[in-house]
Design a protein around this motif. Structure first.
Motif, PDB file in Angstrom:
ATOM      1  N   ALA A   6       0.841  -1.193   0.000  1.00 16.43           N
ATOM      2  CA  ALA A   6       0.000   0.000   0.000  1.00 16.43           C
ATOM      3  C   ALA A   6       0.878   1.245   0.000  1.00 16.43           C
ATOM      4  N   LEU A   7       0.678   2.132  -0.974  1.00 10.00           N
ATOM      5  CA  LEU A   7       1.463   3.348  -1.094  1.00 10.00           C
ATOM      6  C   LEU A   7       0.547   4.555  -1.143  1.00 10.00           C
ATOM      7  N   PRO A   8       1.040   5.736  -0.781  1.00  6.52           N
ATOM      8  CA  PRO A   8       0.245   6.952  -0.985  1.00  6.52           C
ATOM      9  C   PRO A   8       0.007   7.148  -2.474  1.00  6.52           C
ATOM     10  N   VAL A   9      -1.192   7.551  -2.848  1.00  2.00           N
ATOM     11  CA  VAL A   9      -1.551   7.646  -4.259  1.00  2.00           C
ATOM     12  C   VAL A   9      -1.931   9.083  -4.606  1.00  2.00           C
ATOM     13  N   PRO A  10      -1.316   9.670  -5.655  1.00  2.00           N
ATOM     14  CA  PRO A  10      -1.702  11.015  -6.091  1.00  2.00           C
ATOM     15  C   PRO A  10      -3.048  10.970  -6.791  1.00  2.00           C
ATOM     16  N   THR A  11      -3.881  11.986  -6.598  1.00  2.00           N
ATOM     17  CA  THR A  11      -5.167  12.062  -7.281  1.00  2.00           C
ATOM     18  C   THR A  11      -5.248  13.362  -8.048  1.00  2.00           C
ATOM     19  N   TYR A  19      -0.106  15.247  -1.528  1.00  2.00           N
ATOM     20  CA  TYR A  19       0.665  14.039  -1.821  1.00  2.00           C
ATOM     21  C   TYR A  19       2.147  14.379  -1.929  1.00  2.00           C
ATOM     22  N   ILE A  20       2.469  15.450  -2.677  1.00  2.00           N
ATOM     23  CA  ILE A  20       3.865  15.847  -2.857  1.00  2.00           C
ATOM     24  C   ILE A  20       4.486  16.215  -1.512  1.00  2.00           C
ATOM     25  N   HIS A  21       3.726  16.935  -0.680  1.00  2.00           N
ATOM     26  CA  HIS A  21       4.215  17.288   0.656  1.00  2.00           C
ATOM     27  C   HIS A  21       4.503  16.029   1.468  1.00  2.00           C
ATOM     28  N   THR A  22       3.616  15.030   1.343  1.00  2.00           N
ATOM     29  CA  THR A  22       3.774  13.792   2.108  1.00  2.00           C
ATOM     30  C   THR A  22       5.028  13.040   1.681  1.00  2.00           C
ATOM     31  N   VAL A  23       5.228  12.858   0.390  1.00  2.00           N
ATOM     32  CA  VAL A  23       6.379  12.074  -0.065  1.00  2.00           C
ATOM     33  C   VAL A  23       7.694  12.814   0.199  1.00  2.00           C
ATOM     34  N   ASN A  24       7.648  14.155   0.160  1.00  2.00           N
ATOM     35  CA  ASN A  24       8.867  14.911   0.445  1.00  2.00           C
ATOM     36  C   ASN A  24       9.244  14.863   1.925  1.00  2.00           C
ATOM     37  N   SER A  25       8.285  14.508   2.782  1.00  2.00           N
ATOM     38  CA  SER A  25       8.565  14.423   4.217  1.00  2.00           C
ATOM     39  C   SER A  25       9.108  13.058   4.630  1.00  2.00           C
ATOM     40  N   ILE A  26       9.087  12.103   3.688  1.00  2.00           N
ATOM     41  CA  ILE A  26       9.611  10.765   4.003  1.00  2.00           C
ATOM     42  C   ILE A  26      11.135  10.831   4.004  1.00  2.00           C
ATOM     43  N   PRO A  27      11.797  10.394   5.069  1.00  2.00           N
ATOM     44  CA  PRO A  27      13.266  10.522   5.176  1.00  2.00           C
ATOM     45  C   PRO A  27      14.005   9.773   4.067  1.00  2.00           C
ATOM     46  N   ALA A  31      23.337   5.199   2.509  1.00  2.00           N
ATOM     47  CA  ALA A  31      23.801   4.091   1.678  1.00  2.00           C
ATOM     48  C   ALA A  31      23.729   2.771   2.443  1.00  2.00           C
ATOM     49  N   GLU A  32      24.056   2.827   3.730  1.00  2.00           N
ATOM     50  CA  GLU A  32      24.026   1.614   4.545  1.00  2.00           C
ATOM     51  C   GLU A  32      22.595   1.112   4.737  1.00  2.00           C
ATOM     52  N   GLU A  33      21.668   2.032   5.025  1.00  2.00           N
ATOM     53  CA  GLU A  33      20.265   1.639   5.202  1.00  2.00           C
ATOM     54  C   GLU A  33      19.707   1.058   3.906  1.00  2.00           C
ATOM     55  N   GLU A  34      20.026   1.697   2.788  1.00  2.00           N
ATOM     56  CA  GLU A  34      19.538   1.212   1.503  1.00  2.00           C
ATOM     57  C   GLU A  34      20.072  -0.183   1.216  1.00  2.00           C
ATOM     58  N   HIS A  35      21.347  -0.412   1.481  1.00  2.00           N
ATOM     59  CA  HIS A  35      21.960  -1.721   1.239  1.00  2.00           C
ATOM     60  C   HIS A  35      21.300  -2.789   2.104  1.00  2.00           C
ATOM     61  N   ASP A  45      11.542  -9.948   1.869  1.00  2.00           N
ATOM     62  CA  ASP A  45      10.904  -9.068   2.846  1.00  2.00           C
ATOM     63  C   ASP A  45      10.182  -7.923   2.107  1.00  2.00           C
ATOM     64  N   LEU A  46       8.844  -7.977   2.037  1.00  2.00           N
ATOM     65  CA  LEU A  46       8.072  -6.958   1.345  1.00  2.00           C
ATOM     66  C   LEU A  46       8.076  -5.621   2.088  1.00  2.00           C
ATOM     67  N   GLU A  47       8.191  -5.670   3.407  1.00  2.00           N
ATOM     68  CA  GLU A  47       8.239  -4.432   4.172  1.00  2.00           C
ATOM     69  C   GLU A  47       9.505  -3.642   3.833  1.00  2.00           C
ATOM     70  N   ALA A  48      10.592  -4.344   3.588  1.00  2.00           N
ATOM     71  CA  ALA A  48      11.826  -3.679   3.167  1.00  2.00           C
ATOM     72  C   ALA A  48      11.657  -3.044   1.796  1.00  2.00           C
ATOM     73  N   ALA A  49      10.964  -3.752   0.899  1.00  2.00           N
ATOM     74  CA  ALA A  49      10.703  -3.200  -0.436  1.00  2.00           C
ATOM     75  C   ALA A  49       9.860  -1.931  -0.335  1.00  2.00           C
ATOM     76  N   LYS A  50       8.876  -1.955   0.552  1.00  2.00           N
ATOM     77  CA  LYS A  50       8.027  -0.781   0.731  1.00  2.00           C
ATOM     78  C   LYS A  50       8.845   0.427   1.180  1.00  2.00           C
ATOM     79  N   LYS A  51       9.763   0.215   2.109  1.00  2.00           N
ATOM     80  CA  LYS A  51      10.586   1.319   2.607  1.00  2.00           C
ATOM     81  C   LYS A  51      11.487   1.858   1.494  1.00  2.00           C
ATOM     82  N   LEU A  52      11.995   0.987   0.649  1.00  2.00           N
ATOM     83  CA  LEU A  52      12.820   1.430  -0.483  1.00  2.00           C
ATOM     84  C   LEU A  52      11.995   2.289  -1.444  1.00  2.00           C
TER      85      LEU A  52
END
Length: 283
Positions: A6-11, A19-27, A31-35, A45-52
């Motif tokens: 489930a992702l935020p969806v632009p309308t 929506y733009i404000h919301t996605v820009n507020s996501i940290p 490089a280490e966290e992404e790896h 792990d789908l939760e990891a994919a969601k965070k990416l």
């Protein structure tokens, strides 16, 4: 992946800026966290994919804004880019030695390009890969706002691997302006483009053909729509026959509780059926 996360969806109805404000507020991710997240996602792990995905939604917004000049709904452009982002995350591997941002740009742009080419009526001639490259690069390759010189046009044609005539035709399509068919003056000595057109409306066979065509486009279309199931008919009418400009794929996805991709699939199948019904009616 896009159906499981489930992702935020632009309308297209006033909440795009939210929506733009919301996605820009996501940290952003280090490089280490992404790896670490990529390794977890590769392990299922789908939760990891969601965070990416969430951490890169702002990248999609930034890229989509570069395509404002094509007259398409910004929310649709962003969502198409989001699909490209999800495809990139699905294929991303830490062994590539690159950050997800660099890897995802290609997939995001590819989805947006395909969406534009499917929906912008002026680019139907862009059917080959070199022609598509011409369409998306011509504006940036022009050195000024003035018309291309023969030398500039030939240089662009050589660089992109297309014919000189294709460059000139695309240039005309993208820079041409509307001209009034009817003149603004009532002066008998003035002329407008309409004055040079032949009037065939009073010819009997032409009148009959026009009536038959009108009946096909009105009664025939309504008959064809009636043959669709309720959901397909509502989607087509909401997207293309509404007086207020129509709903976006994501508006309809929210109504039916499915993904925007599923709505697009239903719409494509319904349009294919409609074309078949209309061909049968015309025959």
């Amino acid at each position: 992946m896009n159906q499981a996360i489930a992702l935020p969806v632009p309308t297209g109805h006033g909440s795009l800026e939210q929506y733009i404000h919301t996605v820009n507020s996501i940290p952003l991710l280090s490089a280490e966290e992404e790896h670490d997240l990529a390794e977890r996602h590769m392990a299922g792990d789908l939760e990891a994919a969601k965070k990416l995905i969430l951490s890169h939604l702002r990248v999609v917004v930034s890229i989509a804004r570069g395509y404002d000049g094509y007259g398409l709904n910004q929310a649709d452009l962003i969502q198409e880019g989001n699909i490209g982002l999800m495809k990139a995350v699905k294929r991303f591997e830490t062994s590539r030695g690159a950050r997800l941002f660099s890897f995802a740009v290609h997939w995001i742009k590819a989805e947006i390009h395909e969406f534009i080419l499917r929906n912008w009526r002026l680019v139907r001639i862009a059917t080959t890969k070199p022609q598509r490259k011409l369409f998306f690069n011509l504006r940036s390759m022009r050195k000024s706002m003035s018309a291309l010189s023969d030398r500039e046009a030939q240089a662009i044609a050589d660089d992109l691997g297309v014919k000189l005539s294709e460059v000139l035709e695309m240039e005309q399509r993208m820079t041409g302006k509307d001209m009034a068919l009817v003149g603004e003056s009532d002066d008998e000595d003035s002329f407008a483009p309409i004055d040079w057109l032949a009037d065939n409306d009073s010819e009997p066979t032409q009148i009959m053909a026009q009536k038959a065509h009108y009946a096909l486009q009105t009664e025939g279309l309504q008959t064809a729509l009636a043959k669709l199931d309720d959901r397909s008919r509502h989607i087509v009418e909401s997207r293309w026959l509404a007086d207020d400009g129509g709903l976006t794929l994501h508006d309809l996805a929210g109504q039916y509780g499915v993904s925007a991709e599923r709505i697009r699939q239903i719409e494509a199948k319904a349009m294919q059926k409609l074309r078949g019904f209309l061909v049968e009616a015309e025959a």
